[in-house]
Structures are given as structure tokens and as C-alpha cells.
Write a protein that holds these residues in place. Sequence first.
Motif, PDB file in Angstrom:
ATOM      1  N   ILE D 142      16.975  30.304  10.413  1.00 13.25           N
ATOM      2  CA  ILE D 142      17.487  29.681   9.184  1.00 13.25           C
ATOM      3  C   ILE D 142      16.426  28.810   8.520  1.00 13.25           C
ATOM      4  O   ILE D 142      16.743  27.932   7.724  1.00 13.25           O
ATOM      5  CB  ILE D 142      18.782  28.864   9.436  1.00 13.25           C
ATOM      6  CG1 ILE D 142      18.544  27.790  10.502  1.00 13.25           C
ATOM      7  CG2 ILE D 142      19.938  29.781   9.823  1.00 13.25           C
ATOM      8  CD1 ILE D 142      19.666  26.762  10.557  1.00 13.25           C
ATOM      9  N   PHE D 243      22.907  24.619   8.749  1.00  8.34           N
ATOM     10  CA  PHE D 243      22.458  25.152   7.471  1.00  8.34           C
ATOM     11  C   PHE D 243      20.985  24.849   7.295  1.00  8.34           C
ATOM     12  O   PHE D 243      20.551  23.707   7.468  1.00  8.34           O
ATOM     13  CB  PHE D 243      23.268  24.510   6.336  1.00  8.34           C
ATOM     14  CG  PHE D 243      22.759  24.836   4.962  1.00  8.34           C
ATOM     15  CD1 PHE D 243      23.069  26.052   4.372  1.00  8.34           C
ATOM     16  CD2 PHE D 243      21.961  23.938   4.263  1.00  8.34           C
ATOM     17  CE1 PHE D 243      22.590  26.367   3.098  1.00  8.34           C
ATOM     18  CE2 PHE D 243      21.486  24.248   2.982  1.00  8.34           C
ATOM     19  CZ  PHE D 243      21.805  25.464   2.406  1.00  8.34           C
ATOM     20  N   GLY D 244      20.216  25.877   6.941  1.00  6.41           N
ATOM     21  CA  GLY D 244      18.788  25.664   6.743  1.00  6.41           C
ATOM     22  C   GLY D 244      18.288  26.308   5.473  1.00  6.41           C
ATOM     23  O   GLY D 244      19.043  26.952   4.732  1.00  6.41           O
ATOM     24  N   SER D 245      17.012  26.155   5.248  1.00  5.10           N
ATOM     25  CA  SER D 245      16.416  26.632   4.000  1.00  5.10           C
ATOM     26  C   SER D 245      16.530  28.150   3.848  1.00  5.10           C
ATOM     27  O   SER D 245      16.499  28.665   2.738  1.00  5.10           O
ATOM     28  CB  SER D 245      14.941  26.226   3.935  1.00  5.10           C
ATOM     29  OG  SER D 245      14.269  26.652   5.112  1.00  5.10           O
TER      30      SER D 245
END
Lengths: 337, 337, 337, 337
Positions: D142, D243-245
Motif C-alpha cells: 500500500i 490506508f496508504g499512498s
Amino acid sequence: MDKLRIGLIGAGRIGRVHAECVATLPGTTLQWVCDRDTESATRVSRAQGGRVTANPRDVFEAPDVDAIIIASSTPTHVDLLQLAVEAGVPALCEKPVDLDIARVDEFRQQATSAAVPIAIGFNRRFDPHFAYLRERIASGDIGSLEQLSITSRDLKPGATEYLATSGGIFKDLTIHDFDTARSFIPSIVEVFARGATLFSRSIANLDDYDTASVLLIGAAGEQVSITNSRHAAYGFDQRVEAFGSEGLLTVGNVSDTSVRHWSATSVEALQPYQNFFLERYSQSYLLQLSEFAKAVRGEPNRCAGYDDGRAALMLANAADRSARTGQAVSVDLDGMA
Amino acid sequence: MDKLRIGLIGAGRIGRVHAECVATLPGTTLQWVCDRDTESATRVSRAQGGRVTANPRDVFEAPDVDAIIIASSTPTHVDLLQLAVEAGVPALCEKPVDLDIARVDEFRQQATSAAVPIAIGFNRRFDPHFAYLRERIASGDIGSLEQLSITSRDLKPGATEYLATSGGIFKDLTIHDFDTARSFIPSIVEVFARGATLFSRSIANLDDYDTASVLLIGAAGEQVSITNSRHAAYGFDQRVEAFGSEGLLTVGNVSDTSVRHWSATSVEALQPYQNFFLERYSQSYLLQLSEFAKAVRGEPNRCAGYDDGRAALMLANAADRSARTGQAVSVDLDGMA
Amino acid sequence: MDKLRIGLIGAGRIGRVHAECVATLPGTTLQWVCDRDTESATRVSRAQGGRVTANPRDVFEAPDVDAIIIASSTPTHVDLLQLAVEAGVPALCEKPVDLDIARVDEFRQQATSAAVPIAIGFNRRFDPHFAYLRERIASGDIGSLEQLSITSRDLKPGATEYLATSGGIFKDLTIHDFDTARSFIPSIVEVFARGATLFSRSIANLDDYDTASVLLIGAAGEQVSITNSRHAAYGFDQRVEAFGSEGLLTVGNVSDTSVRHWSATSVEALQPYQNFFLERYSQSYLLQLSEFAKAVRGEPNRCAGYDDGRAALMLANAADRSARTGQAVSVDLDGMA
Amino acid sequence: MDKLRIGLIGAGRIGRVHAECVATLPGTTLQWVCDRDTESATRVSRAQGGRVTANPRDVFEAPDVDAIIIASSTPTHVDLLQLAVEAGVPALCEKPVDLDIARVDEFRQQATSAAVPIAIGFNRRFDPHFAYLRERIASGDIGSLEQLSITSRDLKPGATEYLATSGGIFKDLTIHDFDTARSFIPSIVEVFARGATLFSRSIANLDDYDTASVLLIGAAGEQVSITNSRHAAYGFDQRVEAFGSEGLLTVGNVSDTSVRHWSATSVEALQPYQNFFLERYSQSYLLQLSEFAKAVRGEPNRCAGYDDGRAALMLANAADRSARTGQAVSVDLDGMA
């Protein structure tokens, strides 16, 4: 209660699974490990206990064996079962009973009238998911059962040498699904089957199928659809749908993880399923042994019996005949083969 | 571009669906509505426009009709198609072409050599979910297609009067699945089918089936399994699984809502699915009309043609014969019936 | 019933959405399109109808306008609302009312006592999924509502010029979630917020945040957790969870397709979600217009009013203050700002 | 390798869990069971082995103990850890280290400089689902982690007597989530929290909260949102979203069954989740013990250390202060409390 002392015959892949179950289950202990290949037997014994022998008779004659598990090669099953019955030792025998229904019928009278329990190793009956599905159906959650759909695909074909002696896809792979079907709808009266070789030249060379579809009809008109393949890119595919007058119940594939992934290319993605029957059905071997222990103790149990093993083989034979003739084949599972 | 002026023949339930599509699609307009029952025709005309008549010839002879949609009762289809071909008017005709394959064959030469396009209303081909499934298969996402599983269950049986003239489950319900199967695997060479009446006495009285399972074999050995029922407690059940050498693609049921419920008795529960084909396939009727408009304009399109309608009927006939004889039936969809 | 004749002010991106809704809804028709940029207005007029003007007064003074939609730039909203009130024309005004709460308060007395309805365009209230969620809560499916979790992430940040005049993440993005929260828990008494710039240097340069988390407290102690980001690799992320004393209800993301993919690398994978608010919320704009039409006709409706617009702005201001001070900010949505 | 001989102090509910793990893990054996209530100790000893004593000193002085597990009441933890350090016996101590941070700090120097390993029992770190989530994040699935959402709800509140001595929701329930958060984002610099009593009068009477929401800020600006409740009608609710980039990874709840039900009232319904932490986290206790065994043998391991226990308590204290003041509280987990 004293532990049940188990003698294991056959120390190959499945034998090792049984040995581990015996060692894990609190109420059982591994007393003997028998294999012509004593090296295999010794390896199992070292890991899970038990004395080693190359001669099955040592096990049957041993005073310290309460029950045996037969996990040797298929052609030896009936002989070993006969020894067990004669020795008065309860036996859990791997499926199939034999590849030849005549041999199975020959021994049938003796097997079904034996004083000691004989169980056939259809472990998937004990899978917690399938078992819970049966409970839900029994409790009326979908009314009356009308259609059953079984999807059953291996990850990839076994070695050609294995397949060559397996008896063909219906006796080797579908046979599990026949028993699963009968665990929901015991009385099957008709079989239609189609086989194809869509991807494996070596399976084609064996005059076997790598792909199969089977339709079973139950005594009350129920329809069972079985879809098989010898490969599945996404992992061992084992699903059941039970459709009834009031609803539907499904068992999906089992995953090791609940982690799902969302990315720029796909969302809600899960890792491929548990890849092999040893992982997917590990619990069911243990639960089967636990039920067999009940049988040995004379308690009510859910073990598949000799005639269940015979029925699955009859269905496999009928499927094979149907696939080769293009005609539906009637079966009378209670009558003579 | 000028709007395509449509004459609609038949203002019953399906006729009304078509009328609404014509009114909704920007490129089409409803010019005529024809029904023996002029009251029905008038109702449709009031809602969606168009002049009313009880006589189909008025529509064929009208100078302001670019194409017609035939949504009248099945026995009138071929006659109306013939009028259309003779009048040089493109026609979209509801399935089935006719219940009698002889009648279909009689008109075949004329239909397939006509100067104007004739499309048969297998709207489910245009369902966005099924269409996307075909795209994904075409783009190689599952390698080579080996097995197709179609689950197709109605919410509940239609009225007995309707069923009495429907031609039976294979020509009325399964016929959609035959076309769906052929939209993935056009060349089917063998049919095996089994029917049963498991819940409906009135269907039994019609000597029809309320439950059916069909196995189709494709020219390359592909296997198609179709599972049908005339009822489903949980809503209209429309699912497809496509299994290939590299993976699996599925189309699940469609829900109006993404709201799920967690309670003390169950979790992840969704409301029952879209209950009826008019809801589930509303978009597909619209997309079908849009494709038909392309056909009328001479553009490439994905419409099912006359021979697709004939093929579905041949498969239905073969299924019926198989179900009644217990034998697989070979079919040659390109040859004579 | 006669069609409601709508005058549209503003023919940009959102104006075009409204124009399309007016053209689609059976009960409304586009009478005027007004934009300083007459080319834009003309384009909209050509597609959806209506006379073109560059001067809003033409619309207000026209005898053939039953209601107006204000979709021009934010700084013009209050002036246009004032003209609408003075002209006695019902207005649906895009959010936010204004970026400056003082300006909003100045007009408040006139707006809320106006003889004609003024609606503020919080279209997500009308999203069928969120609306159905409210119904299920209202019908007691989860008992008493205790916690609400809103996940709301854009696909990617807008252009820097847009962001520069947007009023910041709380007034531009979170403002929708403030209104969503209030559609479940109208009375909010406290706001805590944190913002960060984790990935966008240009947003950092604007002294704005690209990432935000907000905690709202309701008058009865309910907790609302809002999680925002200006980007999401997997598509527009719009989810709500409502937790109550008896269970949980969730709204997941919406997908265009029900096709799922199983491969050697992942299973159950779905395509990324509907990517943009115009797709995800297309229905909600239509339903909002339909509710506004009810308001114009004096019928009961679910439109967000002027004070709902004011409340969302107050919450955005409070969030901004909280994010900059690290302290929870009390709010009195009914009182003076 | 010889089995690790474990002395267990505390034979209550958690003590029994540890005893079972020790008996199950091949490399460990239960040597001593110590509890002031010798009846409890005897019950554990009978089931899983080990000598019984009421005096912890017997265990520390025993020549046949390689490591101890401290599962007694919280106020005894530091004293027992001190005895362990002085006796040179490795210790796995249940969380929390103590309810009083001063007491924890007092012993900190000795604990962190001890020659023997001290592990704190944050078992959820070892949950296979959460552990796999960390692996996927670490492997870049992620991109860079920006937001973490933890939903953690008990099935129902414990007994009032238990709650009265639990130290409050932040030290008793949220403390697990603080450690989970730190297993993803070790360095937390700010805490904001809100608590409420929405359903339990007895919890209100204790001046404690039954409902809580917490926002943590990481050193790099990451945001962690924690949502807690002391009840959940649908079962133990344990979910994490990262949640990631580049995407999102989620861990959902775990179910005992893959059976889903379709009926006239709902579809795709699953049974409620595993109801209690002993079921949901049974594997994690076992894996924790296995990691602790590594620590004892001086091998690399993933055990939570003394300072991890301290950090969780500092976050709980900060949350409590924030909830009571309405202000965000800065923390320096490496510095003095």
C-alpha cells in the motif's frame, strides 16, 4: 478413560496424516507403525511414537492394539480388512475400498456382518463447514433439499505414475464428491457423466479425463451437479451449494487469512485459498479419527461404513460407463452391483 | 441524426418494456403501437407516445416506420417476421422465434438471406455484467475457457395459463441460458438434460418440469452446466461462473443496495436480490435496443440473429428429448434440425 | 401536471449535472441557462434545452421560470439567493452557501423566513444507499445509534487553482461528511479535528491538509468518526458504518460490475470502484431534484435547508479551528455562529 | 532440543489459557502451577501437568524452571517481574504491567537493563491476520502508511467487580488497540480521546466509559482512529484498516464457518463471529508463547518488551486525560512519563 492404541498400516503421505492425528487426539496413541518400507515407518514412529514392523500380521496379532488404520496402497485394502475382521480388530480403511467392485462385493457379506466396526475414510464428511451445512439443512433452514451443486477442483494433477494406478478421475477425484453427495442425499438412482481432456496430454495418454461433469439423480428426484477439474490456477477449489424450497446454503472456499487488498488494479482481493487437501481438510482427518474412536467404543458415530465405500465406487463405475456411452446409467446402491 | 421511428407490435408486459426503452433511448422514438387489445395499445401510447392500431399491416405499410419490434404472442412471430422481410422493415423479435422448429426452419432461408436485419430478443447477452465477463475472458484473464456454470432460477412459477402455452421449461426458461451459453461457447455439439417436478403439482399436471439440470458439451470438449428452478425463495437467481486454464471469473447476483446488516442472529446480511427479470435485466433491454438501432443503421452490432434464435430452440428440443429418454442427444446447430 | 420550468445559473461542471437531471426527470424542463461564459451556457442549452443568457436578472425576471438552480461559483451564492427570495422564486443552491459564516449569518434571517423554499445541494443525503441506511436505522434494526464511522476519500486532489479557492479540506471535502453525519445525528455539540499533509506538496504550500480525521460528538453523546484523504489509489472511497445497541449496518463502495476474478495471485478480486462523484452520486443528484420539485410544489420533502448548509459550514469552521489549536471546539448549531 | 520448563503464576482464566498453550506447544512443558487459590492451581495441573504451589517463591527458587509466565492479578505484576529479574528467570508478563505509570517507571531501569528477557503479553501482535497485514504493508503493498483505523468492540461488558478494578476502558480495552497501533506506527506523539456512557448504568456509576473514540497522531503525521465499545450485538468485533499512498489493506472479523444463508428475508448471511477473545485470539496466545520461547533461547523474536507495555499505559493515561479535559495530549513515549 484409557487411550485407544492404534496400529497404523501404511506410512506414506496419507499414513503420516493419520499418524499425526493419532498423536494429536488426546484419546488415541500410536502403538504400531507398519510399512514394507521400514525407513518410512521408522520416520513416522520417531515423530509420533509406536513400534515399527514391515509385517501387518505383527500388528493384527499384537495384544496391545485396539484398532487399526489402513493407509496402505489400494490393492491391499480388502485383504487387510479381512485380516482385521478375522482378528476382531476395528478398522478405519482409506478410500477407495478397492478399484474393482467385484472384489468389494466378494467381501461385502463378511464386512457388513462383522462383529467389529469397519469405517471407510471419507474424511470430508467430517469437514466442519460441510458438517455445519448438513446441520443447517437438517434444522430446516432451506426447507426441502432440491438441488445440490458440488464444485471440486484439484490444484494440479498428481504425478503421471500416481494417476496411472488411480483408477481414473471418477474413482480417484470424483469419488469424494460422490460420498459428499450421498452425505446429503443417500439414495442415488441415476448417474450421467461426461469427461474430457482439455489440458493434459499425459492424462489423455492414460485414456483418462482431466475435466469432468456429473449429474446424479436422487430417489426423490433431487438433482446433484458435480463439476471437476484436475487443475485450478487459484488453488484447491472446494465448494458446495444446497438449494431448497425455502432458500440456499453455501460453503465457500477456506482462506488462511482475512486480509484483503485494495489497489489501483483490483479491490477486495484475497490471497489464493488453502492450496492442498492436507491443509483444507486437516481438521476433517482429526474429526474422522475422533468419530472412529467412538465407533470402536461402541458409541453412536458418523463414520462412513463399508457400504458407503461400496456406493461411492458403484457411482464412480456408473459415471465412467455413462461418460463412455453417452447414456444415463441407473444404479441400485442397495442391490447387487 | 434523425431519431429511429419504431413500430411496436404487442403491448403486453414485454411490449411495455420495449416501449419504455424506445422512449428512453435518445436515438429512438415510438411511432406506432399495435395490439389487438386496443386498450393496452392506448395505455402504452399515452405513456410513451405513438399512434395506435389493432392491425399490424397498418404498421408495416406506414411510411413513417424505420423498424419494428415484435412483442406479440409467440405463434405470431414468424408471420410477422415474414411481413417485415416482405415490407423491407428491420425487425427485433422477442424469443422464442417459434415453439415449433419446423416452422422456424421453413422460414430460415428467407430470414437469413433477407436484405433487412432480423434480430432475436435474447436481451441477457447485453446485460453489462455478462458482457463484461465476456470481455474479461476475451482479454485472456482466465486463459482458455474449459467449464461454464450457469445458475438460473426464477422467483416463482408464472400463472398456470401462461405455463400451459410456454412450451415447457426448456423452451421458456432454459432457452435464455442456452443463448447465454452460446454467447460464450457458440458451437454446442451435445445435450444431456434431466427434469423433475419437485414442488409444483400444477406444473406436474402440465407434464412439465419445475426443476432442471442440463449439461452441454462444446465442440472443443468444453462443459456447460446449467441449473434451473422455477422458484427461489431469496429472489431471482442469475449467476455465471467461467472456469479456464488460468483462473475463474464469476458474475454474482445484483442487489439494489450495498447496505449490509450485522445482528445477534447473523452478520453481513444483504437484502434479497432484485426480484424479477424486469428489474435485473432492465439495462439489458435498453442496450439491446441500442444494438438493434446500430443494426438498422448498418453498423457492426452484437445482436442475436435468426440462427441464434434457431440454435437456442434446437438446444431446448434436444434437452427435452434427452430428459425424456435419459440419453445424451447430439446436435448440429449449423445443419438441418 | 405541468412541468416545472427551471432556470439554471452556472453552466460549469456541476451546472451540467443539474441540466442533465432537469432534462431527465419527467416533471421538470430546462427553461433558461445562464452563465457569464455564454459559450458554456449555449453548449448546455443545445444538449438539454433552454434559452441562454449571461445575466441572472433575465432569469429572475422571466415570467416562465418556476424555480432556479444556483450552480455558479461560491461567492455568488448568497447574492443570487437574495435575488431569488426577493423575486419569490424557489431556489436550489449548491453547497457551500458561502465560505464566510458571517455572510451566511447576515442572510440567515431573510433566508429562513422567506415565503419560497430554499434548498442547499447536499445531494449525498439522497443517495439510495445512504437513504436506505437511514430507513433501516429508523426501523430499529440496530436499536439506538451509538457510533457512526464515515470513510470518505477522493480519488485524487483537484487542480491547485481549484484547491486554492476551495476554502480548505474541511469546507470542501469534509463538508459533505458533516452533512451526512447530521442526516443521522442532527445535533452535534463538539468537534475535534486533525489535519496533515502526507503526500501533496502543493496542498502543503496552500497551508491546507491532504489528510484529515475528525471526531464529532452528538448531543446524546454519540460519537462520529470521519476519515478523509484527498487521494485513494483504488477509487473514490465512500463508506458509512452505523453501530447501535442491537447491531451494525454498513454501506460499502459501489461497483459498476459484479464480475469477480480468481487467479494464481489473488481471488475474489473486483474492479476498482466507481471512480468519481459524478458516477457514484449520479442518482442522488436526480433524487435531490425530485425532492426539490416537491418543495416547490409545497409538498413534504427531504431537502437540506439553509440552516443545514449553515450547520455544515459551522462544523467545518470548528474543525479547522480544532485542527489548528489541538483543542476540541464546542458548537451550538442552533445558536449564533 | 530439551523442552523449556515453564512455571505459571496465576491459574485464573488467562492462566488457564497459558497453561494450555504450554501443554500444546511441542517445545514447552508445564513444570509448576502457582496460585494462592490452590484448588485452581490443582485443576490446571491435573489438566496440563506441573507441580502445585501457593507460593511464587517456590517457583523462582526451583532448579527446574527455565522461564515463568505471570498471569496473576495486575497489582502483583511488577513485584513478580522484580523477583524474576533478581532470580535471573525470563518472564512473560500479562498486560498491563501496572495501572500506575509511576510504579512502571520505578522499575523501568531494572527491567530494561535486566540480563534476562522480559516480555509483555500483548498477544494480538501475534494474531496471524494482523501479522500478515504487517507483512503486506512491509512489502510495500500500500505504499506509505497514512491512516490506520481500528474497530475493537467487546461482546459485552465484564462483571462490575472486574470493571471496578480494571483501570477504566482505556487501560483495559483500548490498551490492546494502543499496542496494535504501535505495532504499525511505533512512534505516537499525540492523543485525543472521547468517552461516553451510552448504555451501561453500572459503568457510568464507576465513572468509566462504555464507548470510546481515540485519535492518535504518529511522528510522521500518520493518523490512527480507534473506535471502541463495551458491547456488540453481533459478536466480538476486531477489524483493522491500513490506508496508504498506493492502496488499502483490511483485516475483517473471523468466522468459524464459511456457510452462508440465502432466504426470503436476507442473503449472503453468515453466523455471528467468534464471540470471545479466547476463541478469536487462541492462535495468538500460542504464537506469542512460541516467540517467548525464542526470546528465552536468545534468538531474534517479535515479543513486546517492557517499554512496549509502558508505552501502551502512557497512551491510556493520555487518552484518559484527553477525554476528561477535551484537549489533545502530547506524549513522548521514549522520555519520562
